[in-house]
Design a protein around this motif. Structure first.
Motif, PDB file in Angstrom:
ATOM      1  N   GLU A 118     -22.805   2.943  33.246  1.00 49.34           N
ATOM      2  CA  GLU A 118     -22.772   2.991  34.921  1.00 49.34           C
ATOM      3  C   GLU A 118     -23.977   2.620  35.523  1.00 49.34           C
ATOM      4  OE1 GLU A 118     -19.627   6.348  35.805  1.00 49.34           O
ATOM      5  OE2 GLU A 118     -21.713   7.088  35.117  1.00 49.34           O
ATOM      6  N   ASP A 119     -25.156   3.044  34.840  1.00 46.02           N
ATOM      7  CA  ASP A 119     -26.379   2.869  35.589  1.00 46.02           C
ATOM      8  C   ASP A 119     -26.997   1.383  35.322  1.00 46.02           C
ATOM      9  OD1 ASP A 119     -28.376   4.265  36.810  1.00 46.02           O
ATOM     10  OD2 ASP A 119     -29.782   4.057  35.026  1.00 46.02           O
ATOM     11  N   LEU A 120     -26.508   0.743  34.054  1.00 42.46           N
ATOM     12  CA  LEU A 120     -27.115  -0.601  33.733  1.00 42.46           C
ATOM     13  C   LEU A 120     -26.231  -1.381  34.700  1.00 42.46           C
ATOM     14  CD1 LEU A 120     -26.890  -0.818  29.875  1.00 42.46           C
ATOM     15  CD2 LEU A 120     -28.579  -0.825  31.196  1.00 42.46           C
ATOM     16  N   LEU A 121     -24.946  -1.132  35.072  1.00 42.61           N
ATOM     17  CA  LEU A 121     -24.260  -1.977  36.072  1.00 42.61           C
ATOM     18  C   LEU A 121     -25.035  -2.099  37.285  1.00 42.61           C
ATOM     19  CD1 LEU A 121     -20.464  -1.167  35.350  1.00 42.61           C
ATOM     20  CD2 LEU A 121     -21.395  -2.980  34.793  1.00 42.61           C
ATOM     21  N   ASP A 122     -25.736  -1.117  37.643  1.00 43.31           N
ATOM     22  CA  ASP A 122     -26.126  -0.921  39.084  1.00 43.31           C
ATOM     23  C   ASP A 122     -27.809  -1.782  38.799  1.00 43.31           C
ATOM     24  OD1 ASP A 122     -26.063  -0.091  41.647  1.00 43.31           O
ATOM     25  OD2 ASP A 122     -27.731   1.651  41.325  1.00 43.31           O
ATOM     26  N   MET A 123     -28.080  -2.091  37.853  1.00 39.49           N
ATOM     27  CA  MET A 123     -29.483  -2.621  37.501  1.00 39.49           C
ATOM     28  C   MET A 123     -29.315  -4.317  37.864  1.00 39.49           C
ATOM     29  SD  MET A 123     -31.719  -0.543  36.740  1.00 39.49           S
ATOM     30  CE  MET A 123     -33.231  -1.581  35.972  1.00 39.49           C
ATOM     31  N   LYS A 124     -30.234  -5.105  38.314  1.00 43.79           N
ATOM     32  CA  LYS A 124     -30.099  -6.316  38.697  1.00 43.79           C
ATOM     33  C   LYS A 124     -30.302  -7.122  37.269  1.00 43.79           C
ATOM     34  CE  LYS A 124     -32.792  -6.534  43.100  1.00 43.79           C
ATOM     35  NZ  LYS A 124     -33.794  -6.959  43.736  1.00 43.79           N
ATOM     36  N   ASP A 125     -29.422  -8.335  37.201  1.00 44.30           N
ATOM     37  CA  ASP A 125     -29.473  -9.207  36.043  1.00 44.30           C
ATOM     38  C   ASP A 125     -30.781  -9.701  35.880  1.00 44.30           C
ATOM     39  OD1 ASP A 125     -26.667  -8.733  36.103  1.00 44.30           O
ATOM     40  OD2 ASP A 125     -26.341 -10.745  36.504  1.00 44.30           O
ATOM     41  N   ASN A 126     -31.098  -9.883  34.645  1.00 43.81           N
ATOM     42  CA  ASN A 126     -32.409 -10.397  34.274  1.00 43.81           C
ATOM     43  C   ASN A 126     -33.758  -9.438  34.851  1.00 43.81           C
ATOM     44  OD1 ASN A 126     -31.471 -12.830  32.961  1.00 43.81           O
ATOM     45  ND2 ASN A 126     -30.811 -13.496  35.013  1.00 43.81           N
ATOM     46  N   SER A 127     -33.748  -8.186  34.637  1.00 45.59           N
ATOM     47  CA  SER A 127     -34.580  -7.287  35.331  1.00 45.59           C
ATOM     48  C   SER A 127     -35.380  -6.738  34.191  1.00 45.59           C
ATOM     49  CB  SER A 127     -33.828  -6.462  36.407  1.00 45.59           C
ATOM     50  OG  SER A 127     -33.041  -5.593  35.938  1.00 45.59           O
ATOM     51  N   ILE A 128     -34.714  -6.194  33.224  1.00 48.32           N
ATOM     52  CA  ILE A 128     -35.404  -5.305  32.350  1.00 48.32           C
ATOM     53  C   ILE A 128     -36.466  -5.900  31.399  1.00 48.32           C
ATOM     54  CG2 ILE A 128     -35.145  -3.374  30.521  1.00 48.32           C
ATOM     55  CD1 ILE A 128     -32.440  -2.984  31.832  1.00 48.32           C
ATOM     56  N   ALA A 165     -19.134   0.283  23.084  1.00 49.17           N
ATOM     57  CA  ALA A 165     -20.252  -0.264  22.709  1.00 49.17           C
ATOM     58  C   ALA A 165     -20.537  -1.751  22.673  1.00 49.17           C
ATOM     59  CB  ALA A 165     -20.516  -0.053  21.110  1.00 49.17           C
ATOM     60  N   ASP A 166     -19.492  -2.639  22.676  1.00 55.91           N
ATOM     61  CA  ASP A 166     -19.675  -3.920  22.645  1.00 55.91           C
ATOM     62  C   ASP A 166     -19.833  -4.225  24.301  1.00 55.91           C
ATOM     63  OD1 ASP A 166     -19.597  -4.984  20.183  1.00 55.91           O
ATOM     64  OD2 ASP A 166     -17.439  -5.047  20.156  1.00 55.91           O
ATOM     65  N   LEU A 167     -19.154  -3.730  25.088  1.00 59.68           N
ATOM     66  CA  LEU A 167     -19.326  -4.082  26.424  1.00 59.68           C
ATOM     67  C   LEU A 167     -20.457  -3.506  27.078  1.00 59.68           C
ATOM     68  CD1 LEU A 167     -18.240  -5.173  29.217  1.00 59.68           C
ATOM     69  CD2 LEU A 167     -16.914  -3.146  29.668  1.00 59.68           C
ATOM     70  N   ILE A 168     -20.962  -2.424  26.390  1.00 61.51           N
ATOM     71  CA  ILE A 168     -22.509  -1.793  26.766  1.00 61.51           C
ATOM     72  C   ILE A 168     -23.538  -3.163  26.406  1.00 61.51           C
ATOM     73  CG2 ILE A 168     -24.175  -0.080  26.605  1.00 61.51           C
ATOM     74  CD1 ILE A 168     -21.595   1.735  26.468  1.00 61.51           C
ATOM     75  N   PHE A 169     -23.405  -3.436  25.201  1.00 64.26           N
ATOM     76  CA  PHE A 169     -24.338  -4.369  24.571  1.00 64.26           C
ATOM     77  C   PHE A 169     -24.596  -5.805  25.652  1.00 64.26           C
ATOM     78  CE2 PHE A 169     -25.586  -1.326  21.833  1.00 64.26           C
ATOM     79  CZ  PHE A 169     -26.706  -1.828  21.000  1.00 64.26           C
ATOM     80  N   LYS A 197     -28.738  -7.741  31.588  1.00 62.29           N
ATOM     81  CA  LYS A 197     -29.743  -7.094  32.600  1.00 62.29           C
ATOM     82  C   LYS A 197     -31.369  -7.408  32.002  1.00 62.29           C
ATOM     83  CE  LYS A 197     -26.404  -5.559  35.013  1.00 62.29           C
ATOM     84  NZ  LYS A 197     -26.339  -6.148  36.357  1.00 62.29           N
ATOM     85  N   MET A 198     -31.254  -7.659  30.599  1.00 61.49           N
ATOM     86  CA  MET A 198     -32.627  -7.945  30.209  1.00 61.49           C
ATOM     87  C   MET A 198     -33.225  -9.174  30.459  1.00 61.49           C
ATOM     88  SD  MET A 198     -33.301  -5.209  28.086  1.00 61.49           S
ATOM     89  CE  MET A 198     -34.697  -5.902  26.901  1.00 61.49           C
ATOM     90  N   LYS A 199     -34.512  -9.268  30.827  1.00 58.05           N
ATOM     91  CA  LYS A 199     -35.375 -10.381  30.764  1.00 58.05           C
ATOM     92  C   LYS A 199     -35.307 -11.550  29.888  1.00 58.05           C
ATOM     93  CE  LYS A 199     -38.500  -9.351  34.655  1.00 58.05           C
ATOM     94  NZ  LYS A 199     -40.043  -9.063  35.034  1.00 58.05           N
ATOM     95  N   ARG A 200     -35.430 -12.757  29.891  1.00 55.81           N
ATOM     96  CA  ARG A 200     -35.764 -13.706  28.841  1.00 55.81           C
ATOM     97  C   ARG A 200     -36.953 -13.132  28.154  1.00 55.81           C
ATOM     98  NH1 ARG A 200     -38.514 -18.324  27.884  1.00 55.81           N
ATOM     99  NH2 ARG A 200     -37.915 -19.514  26.327  1.00 55.81           N
ATOM    100  N   LYS A 201     -37.008 -13.103  26.841  1.00 53.85           N
ATOM    101  CA  LYS A 201     -38.083 -12.570  26.142  1.00 53.85           C
ATOM    102  C   LYS A 201     -38.511 -10.856  26.292  1.00 53.85           C
ATOM    103  CE  LYS A 201     -40.504 -16.838  25.478  1.00 53.85           C
ATOM    104  NZ  LYS A 201     -41.740 -17.251  25.546  1.00 53.85           N
ATOM    105  N   GLY A 202     -37.357 -10.363  27.055  1.00 53.76           N
ATOM    106  CA  GLY A 202     -37.343  -8.751  26.958  1.00 53.76           C
ATOM    107  C   GLY A 202     -37.288  -8.262  25.706  1.00 53.76           C
ATOM    108  N   VAL A 203     -37.747  -6.948  25.568  1.00 48.88           N
ATOM    109  CA  VAL A 203     -37.721  -6.538  24.314  1.00 48.88           C
ATOM    110  C   VAL A 203     -36.822  -5.013  24.364  1.00 48.88           C
ATOM    111  CG1 VAL A 203     -39.134  -5.099  22.657  1.00 48.88           C
ATOM    112  CG2 VAL A 203     -40.021  -6.992  23.549  1.00 48.88           C
ATOM    113  N   LEU A 204     -35.961  -5.084  23.267  1.00 46.87           N
ATOM    114  CA  LEU A 204     -35.188  -3.928  23.083  1.00 46.87           C
ATOM    115  C   LEU A 204     -35.392  -2.990  21.684  1.00 46.87           C
ATOM    116  CD1 LEU A 204     -32.143  -2.600  23.508  1.00 46.87           C
ATOM    117  CD2 LEU A 204     -31.311  -4.322  21.949  1.00 46.87           C
ATOM    118  N   ILE A 205     -35.690  -1.871  22.329  1.00 49.45           N
ATOM    119  CA  ILE A 205     -36.307  -0.817  21.102  1.00 49.45           C
ATOM    120  C   ILE A 205     -35.421   0.375  20.903  1.00 49.45           C
ATOM    121  CG2 ILE A 205     -38.284   0.741  20.387  1.00 49.45           C
ATOM    122  CD1 ILE A 205     -40.010  -1.090  22.370  1.00 49.45           C
TER     123      ILE A 205
END
Length: 302
Positions: free
Chosen positions: A156-166, A183-187, A193-201
Protein backbone atom coordinates in the motif's frame (compact mmCIF):
# COMPACT_ATOMS: atom_id res chain seq x y z
CA UNK A 1 0.87 -10.93 35.24
CA UNK A 2 -2.53 -9.75 36.34
CA UNK A 3 -5.03 -12.42 35.24
CA UNK A 4 -4.44 -11.47 31.63
CA UNK A 5 -6.61 -13.09 28.98
CA UNK A 6 -5.47 -13.19 25.36
CA UNK A 7 -7.92 -14.00 22.57
CA UNK A 8 -6.75 -15.92 19.52
CA UNK A 9 -7.50 -14.18 16.19
CA UNK A 10 -7.74 -17.66 14.63
CA UNK A 11 -10.87 -18.94 16.33
CA UNK A 12 -11.57 -16.62 19.27
CA UNK A 13 -10.24 -19.08 21.85
CA UNK A 14 -9.34 -17.41 25.16
CA UNK A 15 -6.00 -18.06 26.83
CA UNK A 16 -5.61 -17.34 30.54
CA UNK A 17 -1.96 -16.30 30.81
CA UNK A 18 -1.74 -15.86 34.56
CA UNK A 19 0.81 -18.24 36.08
CA UNK A 20 2.04 -19.70 32.79
CA UNK A 21 5.80 -20.19 32.49
CA UNK A 22 7.76 -19.15 29.39
CA UNK A 23 7.69 -22.66 27.94
CA UNK A 24 3.90 -22.84 28.02
CA UNK A 25 3.61 -19.31 26.61
CA UNK A 26 5.91 -20.27 23.75
CA UNK A 27 3.88 -23.43 23.11
CA UNK A 28 0.74 -21.31 22.75
CA UNK A 29 2.60 -18.96 20.41
CA UNK A 30 3.80 -21.83 18.23
CA UNK A 31 0.49 -23.66 18.03
CA UNK A 32 -1.48 -20.53 17.20
CA UNK A 33 1.04 -19.10 14.73
CA UNK A 34 1.28 -22.22 12.57
CA UNK A 35 -2.53 -22.53 12.46
CA UNK A 36 -2.90 -18.87 11.50
CA UNK A 37 -0.09 -19.10 8.91
CA UNK A 38 -1.89 -21.94 7.14
CA UNK A 39 -5.14 -20.00 7.13
CA UNK A 40 -3.47 -16.84 5.78
CA UNK A 41 -2.16 -18.78 2.78
CA UNK A 42 -5.73 -19.77 1.87
CA UNK A 43 -7.03 -16.17 1.82
CA UNK A 44 -7.00 -14.06 -1.37
CA UNK A 45 -3.83 -12.05 -2.04
CA UNK A 46 -4.00 -8.44 -0.82
CA UNK A 47 -7.53 -8.99 0.51
CA UNK A 48 -8.85 -7.02 3.46
CA UNK A 49 -9.60 -10.33 5.19
CA UNK A 50 -5.95 -11.40 4.95
CA UNK A 51 -4.70 -7.99 6.02
CA UNK A 52 -6.99 -7.91 9.05
CA UNK A 53 -5.97 -11.40 10.18
CA UNK A 54 -2.29 -10.57 9.75
CA UNK A 55 -2.53 -7.38 11.79
CA UNK A 56 -4.44 -9.05 14.63
CA UNK A 57 -2.13 -12.06 14.59
CA UNK A 58 1.10 -10.08 14.80
CA UNK A 59 -0.30 -8.16 17.77
CA UNK A 60 -1.27 -11.48 19.38
CA UNK A 61 2.14 -13.16 18.96
CA UNK A 62 4.14 -10.06 19.88
CA UNK A 63 2.19 -9.86 23.15
CA UNK A 64 3.19 -13.45 23.90
CA UNK A 65 6.82 -12.92 22.86
CA UNK A 66 7.20 -9.96 25.19
CA UNK A 67 6.07 -12.20 28.04
CA UNK A 68 8.48 -15.09 27.44
CA UNK A 69 11.47 -13.27 25.91
CA UNK A 70 13.68 -10.65 27.50
CA UNK A 71 12.80 -7.12 26.31
CA UNK A 72 16.22 -6.62 24.73
CA UNK A 73 15.59 -9.57 22.42
CA UNK A 74 12.67 -7.68 20.90
CA UNK A 75 14.32 -4.28 21.12
CA UNK A 76 14.97 -3.40 17.47
CA UNK A 77 12.88 -5.95 15.58
CA UNK A 78 15.83 -7.12 13.52
CA UNK A 79 17.76 -3.90 12.81
CA UNK A 80 21.24 -3.89 14.34
CA UNK A 81 24.11 -1.44 14.60
CA UNK A 82 26.00 -3.43 11.95
CA UNK A 83 23.21 -3.43 9.38
CA UNK A 84 22.26 0.19 9.98
CA UNK A 85 25.90 1.26 9.70
CA UNK A 86 26.09 -0.44 6.31
CA UNK A 87 23.03 1.50 5.13
CA UNK A 88 24.54 4.75 6.43
CA UNK A 89 27.78 4.04 4.55
CA UNK A 90 25.84 3.46 1.32
CA UNK A 91 23.85 6.70 1.75
CA UNK A 92 26.96 8.77 2.48
CA UNK A 93 28.84 7.26 -0.46
CA UNK A 94 25.98 8.17 -2.79
CA UNK A 95 25.81 11.71 -1.40
CA UNK A 96 29.55 12.09 -1.91
CA UNK A 97 29.46 11.08 -5.57
CA UNK A 98 26.03 12.31 -6.66
CA UNK A 99 25.82 15.41 -4.46
CA UNK A 100 22.03 15.23 -4.60
CA UNK A 101 19.48 14.67 -1.82
CA UNK A 102 18.75 10.98 -1.29
CA UNK A 103 15.30 9.52 -0.71
CA UNK A 104 15.69 6.64 1.73
CA UNK A 105 12.85 4.16 2.22
CA UNK A 106 12.64 1.66 5.07
CA UNK A 107 10.18 -1.24 4.99
CA UNK A 108 9.14 -2.26 8.49
CA UNK A 109 10.41 0.57 10.71
CA UNK A 110 9.65 -1.42 13.88
CA UNK A 111 10.66 0.51 16.98
CA UNK A 112 12.49 3.17 14.98
CA UNK A 113 16.05 1.98 15.55
CA UNK A 114 17.18 2.67 11.98
CA UNK A 115 15.15 5.87 11.75
CA UNK A 116 16.85 7.38 14.81
CA UNK A 117 20.31 6.48 13.50
CA UNK A 118 19.84 7.64 9.91
CA UNK A 119 17.50 10.65 9.99
CA UNK A 120 20.22 13.11 11.06
CA UNK A 121 22.23 12.59 7.87
CA UNK A 122 22.08 15.86 5.90
CA UNK A 123 20.36 15.92 2.50
CA UNK A 124 18.06 12.94 2.91
CA UNK A 125 14.33 12.44 2.88
CA UNK A 126 13.22 9.42 4.91
CA UNK A 127 10.08 7.44 4.16
CA UNK A 128 8.93 4.24 5.82
CA UNK A 129 6.03 2.09 6.89
CA UNK A 130 4.95 -0.69 9.20
CA UNK A 131 1.69 -2.55 9.66
CA UNK A 132 1.76 -1.36 13.27
CA UNK A 133 3.38 2.01 13.85
CA UNK A 134 4.28 2.50 17.50
CA UNK A 135 3.11 5.92 18.84
CA UNK A 136 6.64 6.91 19.89
CA UNK A 137 7.92 6.14 16.39
CA UNK A 138 5.09 7.99 14.67
CA UNK A 139 5.80 10.96 16.98
CA UNK A 140 9.29 11.29 15.48
CA UNK A 141 7.66 12.81 12.39
CA UNK A 142 6.77 15.85 14.51
CA UNK A 143 10.47 16.54 15.08
CA UNK A 144 11.70 16.22 11.49
CA UNK A 145 10.43 17.89 8.32
CA UNK A 146 12.14 15.22 6.22
CA UNK A 147 10.54 12.19 7.90
CA UNK A 148 7.38 10.49 6.59
CA UNK A 149 6.16 7.30 8.26
CA UNK A 150 2.88 5.49 7.64
CA UNK A 151 0.95 2.70 9.31
CA UNK A 152 0.15 0.44 6.38
CA UNK A 153 1.46 -2.50 4.41
CA UNK A 154 4.54 -2.25 2.22
CA UNK A 155 2.46 -2.76 -0.91
CA UNK A 156 0.00 0.00 0.00
CA UNK A 157 2.76 2.43 0.92
CA UNK A 158 4.85 1.77 -2.19
CA UNK A 159 1.85 2.46 -4.39
CA UNK A 160 1.69 5.94 -2.86
CA UNK A 161 5.32 6.71 -3.73
CA UNK A 162 6.22 8.45 -6.98
CA UNK A 163 7.75 6.34 -9.74
CA UNK A 164 11.55 6.56 -9.99
CA UNK A 165 11.78 8.28 -6.61
CA UNK A 166 13.60 5.92 -4.19
CA UNK A 167 17.40 6.09 -4.00
CA UNK A 168 17.97 3.58 -1.20
CA UNK A 169 15.49 0.91 -0.14
CA UNK A 170 16.22 -0.87 3.16
CA UNK A 171 14.43 -3.81 4.76
CA UNK A 172 15.84 -5.62 7.78
CA UNK A 173 14.14 -8.94 8.63
CA UNK A 174 11.03 -7.94 6.68
CA UNK A 175 11.10 -9.68 3.29
CA UNK A 176 10.66 -13.10 4.91
CA UNK A 177 7.26 -11.92 6.18
CA UNK A 178 5.96 -11.35 2.65
CA UNK A 179 3.45 -13.91 1.42
CA UNK A 180 4.55 -15.86 -1.68
CA UNK A 181 1.50 -15.03 -3.80
CA UNK A 182 2.06 -11.30 -3.14
CA UNK A 183 5.85 -11.08 -3.44
CA UNK A 184 6.10 -10.82 -7.23
CA UNK A 185 3.73 -7.88 -7.47
CA UNK A 186 5.45 -6.11 -4.55
CA UNK A 187 8.86 -6.46 -6.22
CA UNK A 188 7.39 -5.32 -9.54
CA UNK A 189 6.04 -2.16 -7.89
CA UNK A 190 9.30 -1.68 -5.96
CA UNK A 191 11.31 -1.76 -9.19
CA UNK A 192 9.06 0.91 -10.67
CA UNK A 193 9.47 3.14 -7.62
CA UNK A 194 13.29 2.88 -7.54
CA UNK A 195 15.47 5.43 -9.33
CA UNK A 196 17.89 4.28 -12.00
CA UNK A 197 21.00 3.09 -10.14
CA UNK A 198 18.96 3.09 -6.94
CA UNK A 199 20.15 0.58 -4.33
CA UNK A 200 18.10 -2.18 -2.76
CA UNK A 201 19.44 -3.46 0.59
CA UNK A 202 17.81 -6.16 2.66
CA UNK A 203 18.62 -8.73 5.29
CA UNK A 204 16.63 -11.95 5.31
CA UNK A 205 17.10 -15.21 7.24
CA UNK A 206 18.50 -18.09 5.18
CA UNK A 207 16.39 -21.22 5.55
CA UNK A 208 19.46 -23.45 5.25
CA UNK A 209 20.37 -22.51 8.83
CA UNK A 210 16.81 -21.86 9.92
CA UNK A 211 13.99 -21.86 10.64
CA UNK A 212 14.08 -18.46 12.34
CA UNK A 213 10.46 -17.82 13.29
CA UNK A 214 8.83 -19.49 16.32
CA UNK A 215 9.15 -22.88 14.58
CA UNK A 216 12.90 -22.71 15.28
CA UNK A 217 12.15 -24.07 18.75
CA UNK A 218 10.29 -27.10 17.41
CA UNK A 219 11.82 -28.06 14.05
CA UNK A 220 15.34 -29.22 13.27
CA UNK A 221 17.93 -27.01 11.57
CA UNK A 222 17.68 -26.74 7.81
CA UNK A 223 13.89 -27.06 7.86
CA UNK A 224 11.62 -24.51 6.19
CA UNK A 225 9.82 -22.18 8.60
CA UNK A 226 6.10 -22.88 9.07
CA UNK A 227 5.08 -19.76 10.98
CA UNK A 228 4.96 -16.14 9.86
CA UNK A 229 8.29 -16.36 8.02
CA UNK A 230 6.54 -17.31 4.82
CA UNK A 231 9.59 -16.52 2.68
CA UNK A 232 12.82 -17.51 4.38
CA UNK A 233 14.95 -18.07 1.28
CA UNK A 234 18.34 -19.36 0.27
CA UNK A 235 20.88 -17.07 -1.36
CA UNK A 236 19.98 -18.56 -4.76
CA UNK A 237 16.23 -18.08 -4.22
CA UNK A 238 16.66 -14.51 -2.97
CA UNK A 239 18.90 -13.54 -5.87
CA UNK A 240 16.50 -15.12 -8.37
CA UNK A 241 13.59 -13.13 -6.94
CA UNK A 242 15.42 -9.80 -7.24
CA UNK A 243 16.98 -10.51 -10.65
CA UNK A 244 13.68 -11.73 -12.12
CA UNK A 245 12.26 -8.25 -11.48
CA UNK A 246 15.14 -6.38 -13.08
CA UNK A 247 17.54 -5.75 -10.18
CA UNK A 248 21.25 -6.31 -10.80
CA UNK A 249 23.52 -8.28 -8.41
CA UNK A 250 26.45 -5.98 -9.19
CA UNK A 251 27.42 -5.56 -5.53
CA UNK A 252 27.81 -7.90 -2.59
CA UNK A 253 27.88 -7.56 1.20
CA UNK A 254 30.91 -9.08 2.92
CA UNK A 255 31.80 -8.64 6.58
CA UNK A 256 29.51 -5.64 6.92
CA UNK A 257 30.97 -3.85 3.88
CA UNK A 258 29.78 -3.40 0.32
CA UNK A 259 32.01 -4.61 -2.52
CA UNK A 260 31.49 -4.07 -6.25
CA UNK A 261 30.66 -7.13 -8.35
CA UNK A 262 30.39 -5.78 -11.89
CA UNK A 263 30.49 -9.20 -13.59
CA UNK A 264 28.37 -10.86 -10.85
CA UNK A 265 31.17 -13.37 -10.24
CA UNK A 266 31.25 -12.88 -6.46
CA UNK A 267 27.51 -13.47 -6.23
CA UNK A 268 27.75 -16.57 -8.41
CA UNK A 269 30.58 -17.86 -6.23
CA UNK A 270 28.51 -17.22 -3.10
CA UNK A 271 25.61 -19.23 -4.53
CA UNK A 272 27.90 -22.14 -5.42
CA UNK A 273 29.53 -22.15 -1.99
CA UNK A 274 26.10 -21.95 -0.34
CA UNK A 275 25.10 -25.12 -2.18
CA UNK A 276 28.17 -26.88 -0.78
CA UNK A 277 27.64 -25.57 2.76
CA UNK A 278 23.96 -26.56 2.71
CA UNK A 279 24.97 -30.20 2.30
CA UNK A 280 26.98 -30.23 5.54
CA UNK A 281 25.09 -32.40 8.01
CA UNK A 282 26.36 -30.74 11.19
CA UNK A 283 23.91 -27.86 11.84
CA UNK A 284 26.35 -25.91 14.04
CA UNK A 285 29.05 -26.00 11.34
CA UNK A 286 26.51 -25.03 8.67
CA UNK A 287 25.28 -22.10 10.76
CA UNK A 288 28.78 -20.76 11.41
CA UNK A 289 29.87 -21.03 7.79
CA UNK A 290 26.80 -19.24 6.51
CA UNK A 291 27.13 -16.49 9.10
CA UNK A 292 30.78 -16.05 8.14
CA UNK A 293 29.93 -15.71 4.47
CA UNK A 294 27.07 -13.26 5.02
CA UNK A 295 24.33 -15.48 3.62
CA UNK A 296 21.57 -13.23 4.87
CA UNK A 297 22.59 -9.79 3.53
CA UNK A 298 21.85 -8.65 -0.03
CA UNK A 299 22.44 -5.56 -2.11
CA UNK A 300 21.21 -4.96 -5.66
CA UNK A 301 20.84 -1.97 -7.95
CA UNK A 302 18.31 -0.93 -10.57
Amino acid sequence: MNNRILVSPYDGKEFELNGLNKWKLRDIHYQEEIKIAKKILTLPAFSEERKKLLNESYEFVETLKLLYEKPEVNGSFGATLTTVKLVIDVIKERLKHMQKPQLVYEAGVGMGYAVRNIIEIPQIQYHGCDVTLFPEVAALCNSYDNLFLHERTLYEDLLDMKDNSIDVFYADNVIEHLIPDEADLIFKVLYRKMKRKGVLIFFIPNWHNGPHDVSMYYLKKGTKAIGFHFMEMSCLETTKLAVSHGFKPNMIIKSGKVEKDILYLKNIKRIIIEKCISQIENPEARLELMKYNNYNGYIFSK
